[in-house]
Scaffold this motif. Sequence first.
Motif, PDB file in Angstrom:
ATOM      1  N   MET A   1      -2.295  -6.968  -9.045  1.00 19.25           N
ATOM      2  CA  MET A   1      -1.244  -6.278  -8.281  1.00 19.25           C
ATOM      3  C   MET A   1      -1.228  -4.763  -8.443  1.00 19.25           C
ATOM      4  O   MET A   1      -0.574  -4.075  -7.657  1.00 19.25           O
ATOM      5  N   ASP A   2      -1.887  -4.222  -9.458  1.00 17.58           N
ATOM      6  CA  ASP A   2      -1.675  -2.819  -9.827  1.00 17.58           C
ATOM      7  C   ASP A   2      -2.527  -1.858  -9.015  1.00 17.58           C
ATOM      8  O   ASP A   2      -3.563  -2.208  -8.455  1.00 17.58           O
ATOM      9  N   ALA A   3      -2.054  -0.602  -8.994  1.00 16.95           N
ATOM     10  CA  ALA A   3      -2.730   0.480  -8.281  1.00 16.95           C
ATOM     11  C   ALA A   3      -3.407   1.417  -9.281  1.00 16.95           C
ATOM     12  O   ALA A   3      -3.439   1.161 -10.487  1.00 16.95           O
ATOM     13  N   LEU A   4      -3.956   2.515  -8.768  1.00 17.42           N
ATOM     14  CA  LEU A   4      -4.682   3.489  -9.576  1.00 17.42           C
ATOM     15  C   LEU A   4      -3.985   4.845  -9.568  1.00 17.42           C
ATOM     16  O   LEU A   4      -3.224   5.172  -8.643  1.00 17.42           O
TER      17      LEU A   4
ATOM     18  N   GLN B   1       3.982  -1.752 -14.273  1.00 17.01           N
ATOM     19  CA  GLN B   1       5.088  -1.084 -13.591  1.00 17.01           C
ATOM     20  C   GLN B   1       5.267  -1.622 -12.172  1.00 17.01           C
ATOM     21  O   GLN B   1       5.975  -1.035 -11.353  1.00 17.01           O
ATOM     22  N   GLU B   2       4.678  -2.772 -11.876  1.00 16.82           N
ATOM     23  CA  GLU B   2       4.662  -3.310 -10.506  1.00 16.82           C
ATOM     24  C   GLU B   2       5.970  -4.038 -10.187  1.00 16.82           C
ATOM     25  O   GLU B   2       5.963  -5.185  -9.727  1.00 16.82           O
ATOM     26  N   PHE B   3       7.099  -3.388 -10.423  1.00 14.14           N
ATOM     27  CA  PHE B   3       8.395  -4.055 -10.276  1.00 14.14           C
ATOM     28  C   PHE B   3       8.731  -4.346  -8.818  1.00 14.14           C
ATOM     29  O   PHE B   3       9.195  -5.438  -8.483  1.00 14.14           O
ATOM     30  N   GLU B   4       8.506  -3.389  -7.935  1.00 14.34           N
ATOM     31  CA  GLU B   4       8.796  -3.599  -6.515  1.00 14.34           C
ATOM     32  C   GLU B   4       7.795  -4.575  -5.896  1.00 14.34           C
ATOM     33  O   GLU B   4       8.146  -5.389  -5.043  1.00 14.34           O
ATOM     34  N   THR B   5       6.550  -4.486  -6.312  1.00 16.95           N
ATOM     35  CA  THR B   5       5.541  -5.424  -5.823  1.00 16.95           C
ATOM     36  C   THR B   5       5.897  -6.845  -6.234  1.00 16.95           C
ATOM     37  O   THR B   5       5.837  -7.782  -5.429  1.00 16.95           O
TER      38      THR B   5
ATOM     39  N   HIS C   1       0.830  -1.207   0.000  1.00 19.23           N
ATOM     40  CA  HIS C   1       0.000   0.000   0.000  1.00 19.23           C
ATOM     41  C   HIS C   1       0.867   1.261   0.000  1.00 19.23           C
ATOM     42  O   HIS C   1       0.512   2.259  -0.650  1.00 19.23           O
ATOM     43  N   GLU C   2       1.975   1.221   0.705  1.00 21.61           N
ATOM     44  CA  GLU C   2       2.859   2.387   0.763  1.00 21.61           C
ATOM     45  C   GLU C   2       3.565   2.643  -0.566  1.00 21.61           C
ATOM     46  O   GLU C   2       4.003   3.765  -0.830  1.00 21.61           O
ATOM     47  N   ASN C   3       3.684   1.600  -1.376  1.00 24.48           N
ATOM     48  CA  ASN C   3       4.429   1.719  -2.631  1.00 24.48           C
ATOM     49  C   ASN C   3       3.564   1.266  -3.810  1.00 24.48           C
ATOM     50  O   ASN C   3       3.871   0.280  -4.483  1.00 24.48           O
ATOM     51  N   PRO C   4       2.478   1.986  -4.099  1.00 23.71           N
ATOM     52  CA  PRO C   4       1.589   1.579  -5.193  1.00 23.71           C
ATOM     53  C   PRO C   4       2.261   1.784  -6.556  1.00 23.71           C
ATOM     54  O   PRO C   4       2.990   2.755  -6.761  1.00 23.71           O
TER      55      PRO C   4
ATOM     56  N   LYS D   1       3.304   6.517  -0.542  1.00 23.49           N
ATOM     57  CA  LYS D   1       4.496   7.358  -0.639  1.00 23.49           C
ATOM     58  C   LYS D   1       4.800   7.755  -2.081  1.00 23.49           C
ATOM     59  O   LYS D   1       5.778   8.469  -2.335  1.00 23.49           O
ATOM     60  N   ASN D   2       3.980   7.288  -3.004  1.00 21.96           N
ATOM     61  CA  ASN D   2       4.161   7.612  -4.419  1.00 21.96           C
ATOM     62  C   ASN D   2       3.089   8.617  -4.841  1.00 21.96           C
ATOM     63  O   ASN D   2       1.915   8.255  -4.970  1.00 21.96           O
ATOM     64  N   PRO D   3       3.453   9.866  -5.058  1.00 22.22           N
ATOM     65  CA  PRO D   3       2.459  10.899  -5.399  1.00 22.22           C
ATOM     66  C   PRO D   3       1.633  10.510  -6.627  1.00 22.22           C
ATOM     67  O   PRO D   3       2.158  10.030  -7.631  1.00 22.22           O
ATOM     68  N   GLY D   4       0.329  10.711  -6.499  1.00 24.46           N
ATOM     69  CA  GLY D   4      -0.565  10.459  -7.626  1.00 24.46           C
ATOM     70  C   GLY D   4      -0.880   8.999  -7.861  1.00 24.46           C
ATOM     71  O   GLY D   4      -1.517   8.660  -8.867  1.00 24.46           O
ATOM     72  N   LYS D   5      -0.475   8.125  -6.950  1.00 23.23           N
ATOM     73  CA  LYS D   5      -0.752   6.701  -7.091  1.00 23.23           C
ATOM     74  C   LYS D   5      -1.306   6.163  -5.768  1.00 23.23           C
ATOM     75  O   LYS D   5      -0.829   6.541  -4.699  1.00 23.23           O
TER      76      LYS D   5
END
Length: 469
Positions: free
Chosen positions: A138-141, A92-96, A84-87, A154-158
């Motif tokens: 896995m992806d965010a919005l 682009q879900e490389f860290e996830t 959640h902290e790193n959407p 922690k990711n602006p706009g995501k």
Amino acid sequence: MHFCRSYIRNQNQNRGVQQEYQELMSCSKVILLAFTSFLFFSKPLFSELSLNSEVLDEIPKNFLNFAKKDEIFDWMVGIRRKIHENPELGYQEFETSKLIREELDKMGIPYKHPVAVTGVLGYIGSGKPPFVAIRADMDALSLQEMVEWDHKSKNPGKMHACGHDAHVAMLLGAAKILQEHRDLLKGTVLLVFQPAEEGGGGAKKMIEAGALENVEAIFGIHSSPYSPLGEASSRSGPILAGSGFFEAVITGKGGHAAIPQHSIDPILAASSVIVSLQHLVSREADPLDSQVVTVGKFQGGDAFNVIPDSVTIAGTFRTFSSESLLQLKQRIKEVITGQAAVQRCNATIKFETKDQIFFPPTVNNDDLHKLFQGVAGDMLGHGGVKDMQPLMGSEDFSFYQEMIPGYFFFLGMKDETLEQPVSPHSPYFRLNEGGLPFGAALHASLAVRYLSESRMTSRVYNEDQHDEL
């Protein structure tokens, strides 16, 4: 036994009582050995089925109790909060993806990566058929989170505003349950960690990459902020709509607003288009065949006293059948071009983009629905399993269902601290992490039950074939 006694007495009338007794017992052992051999080699299928049924009925509750252990629950919560902290947006879900692979490594679960850019396929069980899949997106919005808490994005706009962070945590939780109880697996469970559900068609890319090879069935889960904690809901047949996207550029001739006769007004044409599109549902669609056409984008002009050269409109359309979806697509094209022409304008239309593709309706398999009701009922009690009405939302899980039998269901994760639930895709979206053990246990239980029933069905079929030969 009576035959043995008579035979021995007739043949050994002059022998002593003790010797007669010993021979009697020897004959009894021969009969007992023959009877035992018969039982062993005759494969008592119905007894085995009955025993397995009793064991299988207890598995969902046992898995739930396992998932509720403090160390398992805290571990899942920690994973969900890290994600959640790193959407990350679709593909682009490389860290996830990296986090998922690290957790699978810790559990000793083999996997394949990359699949469809960032996707991961994990494998638990015998490595042999039957194969069943359980899936998480896995992806965010593209949203700026407005919820103030310790684990805010922690990711602006995501933002993870649709629960996909929880979906990943629950699938990893299911992986831990299954790995700890892999002796129960009568086949292989495929863990599908899928990218780009939010419009990118990640499921389609996963299929193209071979994710469903040898897989017989697939299950998917979605968190629900509206349903009470731990309540499972679904239905047989259509559960989510198929969806399409359209964008049209309507071109006229710009000019001064005070002399419209020297211009060709695309705003007027676009307005006529929007009104006429609503007639497709109210006047042309069968009232029993639910459909939606919505224009959500209207861009044209920058000044109050200038007629622009062009207007851009865009929207979505939804139905519960692929046939209706294609018919609606054709009529949308005809209405836009026709109404634009009436107003002396031209129109160009596109129905798909790189980030917006057609989603088929999500249609649940009837046999899997029965299996789901049994598993969820064993875990939650039948009061905790609800039949739901279909929703006009869409899911790319439907691409899997076009290839193999699939089943999609919702799990209650309502945040009881809120006066009113907040809908998905809202910057204020919140969910109850107490639902994580339920999702993990349901995933794992469905996989075990499917493999066991598939194995038994296959065994009956094979033995019938053998008997015939």
